[in-house]
Design an enzyme around this catalytic site. Structure first.
Site, PDB file in Angstrom:
ATOM      1  N   ASP A 143      -1.843   2.845  -6.068  1.00 13.12           N
ATOM      2  CA  ASP A 143      -2.945   3.525  -5.371  1.00 13.12           C
ATOM      3  C   ASP A 143      -3.968   2.507  -4.872  1.00 13.12           C
ATOM      4  O   ASP A 143      -4.454   2.575  -3.742  1.00 13.12           O
ATOM      5  CB  ASP A 143      -3.588   4.614  -6.251  1.00 13.12           C
ATOM      6  CG  ASP A 143      -3.893   4.154  -7.670  1.00 13.12           C
ATOM      7  OD1 ASP A 143      -3.476   3.046  -8.072  1.00 13.12           O
ATOM      8  OD2 ASP A 143      -4.563   4.913  -8.407  1.00 13.12           O
TER       9      ASP A 143
ATOM     10  N   ASP B 125       8.735   2.134   0.385  1.00 14.15           N
ATOM     11  CA  ASP B 125       8.891   2.998   1.555  1.00 14.15           C
ATOM     12  C   ASP B 125       7.518   3.345   2.124  1.00 14.15           C
ATOM     13  O   ASP B 125       7.261   3.208   3.322  1.00 14.15           O
ATOM     14  CB  ASP B 125       9.642   4.274   1.134  1.00 14.15           C
ATOM     15  CG  ASP B 125       9.791   5.248   2.287  1.00 14.15           C
ATOM     16  OD1 ASP B 125      10.154   4.799   3.385  1.00 14.15           O
ATOM     17  OD2 ASP B 125       9.536   6.455   2.087  1.00 14.15           O
TER      18      ASP B 125
ATOM     19  N   TYR C 138      15.013   7.276  -5.727  1.00 16.57           N
ATOM     20  CA  TYR C 138      15.930   7.662  -4.651  1.00 16.57           C
ATOM     21  C   TYR C 138      17.339   7.948  -5.180  1.00 16.57           C
ATOM     22  O   TYR C 138      18.084   8.695  -4.563  1.00 16.57           O
ATOM     23  CB  TYR C 138      16.033   6.531  -3.617  1.00 16.57           C
ATOM     24  CG  TYR C 138      14.979   6.554  -2.531  1.00 16.57           C
ATOM     25  CD1 TYR C 138      13.633   6.514  -2.845  1.00 16.57           C
ATOM     26  CD2 TYR C 138      15.337   6.603  -1.186  1.00 16.57           C
ATOM     27  CE1 TYR C 138      12.663   6.518  -1.861  1.00 16.57           C
ATOM     28  CE2 TYR C 138      14.378   6.605  -0.190  1.00 16.57           C
ATOM     29  CZ  TYR C 138      13.046   6.565  -0.532  1.00 16.57           C
ATOM     30  OH  TYR C 138      12.105   6.572   0.458  1.00 16.57           O
TER      31      TYR C 138
ATOM     32  N   ASP D 141       5.336   1.619   5.640  1.00 11.76           N
ATOM     33  CA  ASP D 141       4.844   2.406   6.785  1.00 11.76           C
ATOM     34  C   ASP D 141       3.356   2.139   6.996  1.00 11.76           C
ATOM     35  O   ASP D 141       2.888   1.994   8.127  1.00 11.76           O
ATOM     36  CB  ASP D 141       5.043   3.915   6.546  1.00 11.76           C
ATOM     37  CG  ASP D 141       6.372   4.426   7.095  1.00 11.76           C
ATOM     38  OD1 ASP D 141       7.342   3.637   7.109  1.00 11.76           O
ATOM     39  OD2 ASP D 141       6.439   5.597   7.490  1.00 11.76           O
TER      40      ASP D 141
ATOM     41  N   LYS E 237       2.997   1.374 -10.964  1.00 11.90           N
ATOM     42  CA  LYS E 237       2.089   2.409 -11.475  1.00 11.90           C
ATOM     43  C   LYS E 237       2.219   2.374 -12.990  1.00 11.90           C
ATOM     44  O   LYS E 237       2.579   3.366 -13.642  1.00 11.90           O
ATOM     45  CB  LYS E 237       2.474   3.769 -10.861  1.00 11.90           C
ATOM     46  CG  LYS E 237       1.491   4.881 -11.116  1.00 11.90           C
ATOM     47  CD  LYS E 237       0.164   4.745 -10.397  1.00 11.90           C
ATOM     48  CE  LYS E 237      -0.787   5.854 -10.817  1.00 11.90           C
ATOM     49  NZ  LYS E 237      -2.172   5.637 -10.379  1.00 11.90           N
TER      50      LYS E 237
HETATM   51  C1  IPM Z   1      13.006   3.968   5.495  1.00 11.37           C
HETATM   52  C2  IPM Z   1      13.135   5.433   5.792  1.00 11.37           C
HETATM   53  C3  IPM Z   1      14.167   6.044   4.884  1.00 11.37           C
HETATM   54  C4  IPM Z   1      13.756   5.834   3.446  1.00 11.37           C
HETATM   55  C5  IPM Z   1      14.414   7.538   5.192  1.00 11.37           C
HETATM   56  C6  IPM Z   1      14.808   7.757   6.639  1.00 11.37           C
HETATM   57  C7  IPM Z   1      15.409   8.157   4.289  1.00 11.37           C
HETATM   58  O1  IPM Z   1      11.902   6.049   5.657  1.00 11.37           O
HETATM   59  O2  IPM Z   1      14.010   3.243   5.607  1.00 11.37           O
HETATM   60  O3  IPM Z   1      11.901   3.538   5.195  1.00 11.37           O
HETATM   61  O4  IPM Z   1      13.003   6.638   2.875  1.00 11.37           O
HETATM   62  O5  IPM Z   1      14.171   4.842   2.850  1.00 11.37           O
HETATM   63 MG    MG Z   2      10.291   4.781   5.345  1.00 10.41          MG
END
Ligand code: IPM
Ligand code: MG
Length: 388
Positions: A268, A292, A185, A296, A236
């Site tokens: 993975d 990240d 990032y 999710d 990884k």
């Molecule tokens: C998160 C979000 C952010 C990230 C985005 C909105 C830039 O997905 O906080 O998980 O990738 O960190």
């Molecule tokens: Mg995210």
């Protein structure tokens, strides 16, 4: 849940009862800053909280979480001075930058920051430095909040909302510790340039220095120690050099935490194991991008991304607390958004940001209470519940 957002005091817990969202926009620029040492009522502790509602559903969910914070605080003798400041698209529209200096200063001077959500279609075509998301990166980087805690717990009341079979989902309780201020990032070199053949090339760099790995690993070992004592480091290391170093440093630290059982997993495989047998995980530590993605994925196990809070902490200074979901512009302003991720982020703010565990517990209990009563937003609704 969206209609159950005003709080009501009871002796043991806050009750979340029917009510409507109120918009924050009227008082978004309530400056000037309150002075930190403002006299507190006798016997009360006073904290400065920066509220950054942001875009889309951000203002709605922050408004609710603010009420809940106030109620929980008042039951524990805490008073809050809230300072609401624009961030992301809202700030772009107002002053032309995603993170105005005034917003950063208010955040930096606060005791803790509660952020809603950032982004929306309106700004999708902006140049990179004028994208709303840049505010998040600047905040994370400049507040130096390198440790991002993302709990994923399947509440018994919501097990039917999970995309996984009941027997796989029930009892899941994990904490993802995501490195937040390094890796791909932020790594250099980065950018889009032209190569020697005149062709465009995009470059991002996955890079970790030993100290960055050590400090996040320590947070993770400490976290695991307070939980079930199991830490899985996800990398990884069969491909990426940054991951080879990651694994080496995490392994080297393990001897300092003999009470924590450390394992390693390739990302993975971790993505697969998360939906095959998520109960095997207690604490996961991983880099910025894998964290990240995996968080999710983990959110779906719990039923909805609308349930997951997060805390971003540094070595000193205020922590940043935010739901992990986005700004959901498609449902913004319709009183449909699930506020629980933000309410639970407020609980994390109390617990990890201010050390006010009792007030945090009140919020957690109130959430469970509302769910027990059957109140649900659309994202976690199943037949028989009250859709609110
Ligand atoms: C998160 C979000 C952010 C990230 C985005 C909105 C830039 O997905 O906080 O998980 O990738 O960190
Ligand atoms: Mg995210």
């Amino acid at each position: 849940m969206a209609a159950f957002l005003q709080t009501n005091i009871s002796l043991n817990a806050i009750k979340i009862v029917p009510g409507k969202y109120s918009s924050l926009t009227d008082h978004q620029f309530r400056a000037p800053y309150r002075i930190r040492c403002a006299a507190a009522s006798p016997g009360k502790k006073r904290y400065n909280i920066a509220l950054l509602p942001g875009d889309g559903i951000g203002p709605e969910v922050i408004s609710v979480a603010k009420n809940v914070l106030q109620k929980a605080g008042s039951l524990e003798g805490l008073e809050f001075d809230f300072k609401e400041m624009p961030v992301g698209g809202a700030a772009l529209d107002l002053v032309g930058v995603p993170l105005p200096e005034e917003t950063f200063t208010a955040a930096k001077l606060s005791d803790a920051i509660l952020l809603g959500a950032i982004g929306g279609y309106k700004w999708d075509k902006n140049e990179k430095h004028l994208r709303p998301e840049m505010a998040l990166f600047y905040l994370r980087r400049d507040l130096k909040v390198f440790a991002n805690l993302r709990p994923a717990t399947v509440l018994p009341q919501l097990v039917d909302a999970s995309t996984l079979k009941k027997e796989v989902a029930e009892g899941v309780d994990m904490m993802i510790v995501r490195e937040l201020t390094g890796g791909i990032y932020f790594g250099e070199p980065r950018g889009i340039t032209i190569n020697e053949n005149g062709e465009e090339v995009g470059v991002s760099t996955e890079i970790y220095a030993a100290h960055e790995i050590d400090r996040i690993a320590r947070v993770a070992f400490e976290t695991a120690r307070k939980r079930r004592g199991k830490l899985c480091s996800v990398d990884k290391a069969n491909v990426l050099d940054a991951s080879i170093l990651w694994r080496k440093r995490v392994t080297a630290l393990a001897s300092e935490y003999p009470d924590v059982e450390l394992s390693h997993m390739y990302v993975d495989n971790a993505a697969m194991q998360l939906i095959r047998d998520p109960k095997q995980f207690d604490t996961i530590v991983t880099n910025n991008i894998f964290g990240d993605i995996l968080s999710d994925e983990a959110s779906m196990i719990t039923g909805s991304i609308g349930m997951l809070p997060s805390a971003s902490l540094g070595e000193s200074g205020p922590g940043l607390f935010e739901p992990i979901h986005g700004s959901a512009p498609d449902i913004a302003g319709q009183d449909k958004a699930n506020p629980l991720a933000t309410i639970l982020s407020a609980a994390m703010l109390l617990k990890y940001g201010l050390g006010e565990e009792k007030a945090a517990k009140r919020i957690e209990d109130a959430v469970v209470d509302a769910l027990n009563k059957g109140f649900r937003t659309g994202d976690i609704y199943s037949p028989g519940n009250v859709c609110a």
